[in-house]
Scaffold this motif. Structure first.
Motif, PDB file in Angstrom:
ATOM      1  N   ASN A   1     -88.139  69.868  66.005  1.00  0.00           N
ATOM      2  CA  ASN A   1     -88.593  69.945  67.380  1.00  0.00           C
ATOM      3  C   ASN A   1     -88.503  71.400  67.857  1.00  0.00           C
ATOM      4  OD1 ASN A   1     -85.776  70.369  68.141  1.00  0.00           O
ATOM      5  ND2 ASN A   1     -85.551  68.263  67.492  1.00  0.00           N
TER       6      ASN A   1
ATOM      7  N   GLU B   1     -83.168  69.941  79.674  1.00  0.00           N
ATOM      8  CA  GLU B   1     -84.324  70.258  80.515  1.00  0.00           C
ATOM      9  C   GLU B   1     -83.880  71.000  81.777  1.00  0.00           C
ATOM     10  OE1 GLU B   1     -87.410  67.860  83.363  1.00  0.00           O
ATOM     11  OE2 GLU B   1     -87.202  67.099  81.310  1.00  0.00           O
TER      12      GLU B   1
ATOM     13  N   LYS C   1     -89.452  71.013  79.844  1.00  0.00           N
ATOM     14  CA  LYS C   1     -89.470  69.551  79.873  1.00  0.00           C
ATOM     15  C   LYS C   1     -88.928  68.969  78.568  1.00  0.00           C
ATOM     16  CE  LYS C   1     -91.691  68.615  83.758  1.00  0.00           C
ATOM     17  NZ  LYS C   1     -91.053  67.907  84.840  1.00  0.00           N
ATOM     18  N   LYS C   2     -88.120  67.921  78.700  1.00  0.00           N
ATOM     19  CA  LYS C   2     -87.540  67.284  77.509  1.00  0.00           C
ATOM     20  C   LYS C   2     -88.616  66.759  76.570  1.00  0.00           C
ATOM     21  CE  LYS C   2     -86.506  63.131  80.200  1.00  0.00           C
ATOM     22  NZ  LYS C   2     -86.822  63.736  81.503  1.00  0.00           N
ATOM     23  N   GLU C   3     -89.733  66.303  77.144  1.00  0.00           N
ATOM     24  CA  GLU C   3     -90.831  65.804  76.319  1.00  0.00           C
ATOM     25  C   GLU C   3     -91.443  66.924  75.483  1.00  0.00           C
ATOM     26  OE1 GLU C   3     -90.463  63.211  79.956  1.00  0.00           O
ATOM     27  OE2 GLU C   3     -90.571  65.354  79.634  1.00  0.00           O
TER      28      GLU C   3
ATOM     29  N   PHE D   1     -90.803  66.302  71.431  1.00  0.00           N
ATOM     30  CA  PHE D   1     -92.072  65.604  71.426  1.00  0.00           C
ATOM     31  C   PHE D   1     -92.041  64.359  70.551  1.00  0.00           C
ATOM     32  CE2 PHE D   1     -96.176  64.751  69.391  1.00  0.00           C
ATOM     33  CZ  PHE D   1     -96.926  64.428  70.509  1.00  0.00           C
TER      34      PHE D   1
ATOM     35  N   PHE E   1     -90.648  61.162  71.884  1.00  0.00           N
ATOM     36  CA  PHE E   1     -91.428  60.507  72.931  1.00  0.00           C
ATOM     37  C   PHE E   1     -92.813  60.086  72.441  1.00  0.00           C
ATOM     38  CE2 PHE E   1     -88.258  62.908  75.205  1.00  0.00           C
ATOM     39  CZ  PHE E   1     -87.850  62.010  76.179  1.00  0.00           C
ATOM     40  N   ASN E   2     -93.119  60.346  71.172  1.00  0.00           N
ATOM     41  CA  ASN E   2     -94.435  60.044  70.624  1.00  0.00           C
ATOM     42  C   ASN E   2     -94.403  58.656  69.982  1.00  0.00           C
ATOM     43  OD1 ASN E   2     -96.924  59.980  69.448  1.00  0.00           O
ATOM     44  ND2 ASN E   2     -96.677  61.862  68.280  1.00  0.00           N
ATOM     45  N   TYR E   3     -94.593  57.641  70.795  1.00  0.00           N
ATOM     46  CA  TYR E   3     -94.467  56.271  70.308  1.00  0.00           C
ATOM     47  C   TYR E   3     -95.469  55.937  69.206  1.00  0.00           C
ATOM     48  CZ  TYR E   3     -98.608  54.958  73.001  1.00  0.00           C
ATOM     49  OH  TYR E   3     -99.879  54.877  73.480  1.00  0.00           O
TER      50      TYR E   3
END
Length: 90
Positions: A4, A50, A56-58, A62, A65-67
């Motif tokens: 990440n 964050e 941003k944490k997303e 990533f 949060f990438n389902y």
């Protein structure tokens, strides 16, 4: 899980892994595992990161949060199954 942007964000803040670990009250090896994508921090720690970094944490995590990647699915290719957004929310 893939790597990440945590290392990049940490370095932009001028912190070592050890310094970030102390800030977050975790072990330096834990920070290393996060940076390598071997594990992810709790949502609370992601939020703290964050708030501290302004990123941003997303954006940092990533993949967490990438389902689509996590579940290995392609919504458009789900064997003709179509979800009505109103029905899915019930």
């Amino acid at each position: 899980m893939k790597a990440n942007k945590l290392k990049q964000v940490r370095e932009e803040q001028g912190l070592t892994q050890e310094e970030l670990a102390k800030l977050l009250k975790v072990d330096q090896r834990t920070v290393s595992k996060w940076e390598l994508g071997k594990s992810v921090p709790s949502v609370a720690i992601m939020q703290l990161l964050e708030d501290y970094s302004g990123v941003k944490k997303e954006a940092i995590f990533f993949e967490a949060f990438n389902y689509k990647t996590l579940l290995k699915i392609d919504i458009k290719q789900q064997n003709g199954v179509k979800l009505n957004p109103k029905e899915a929310a019930k």
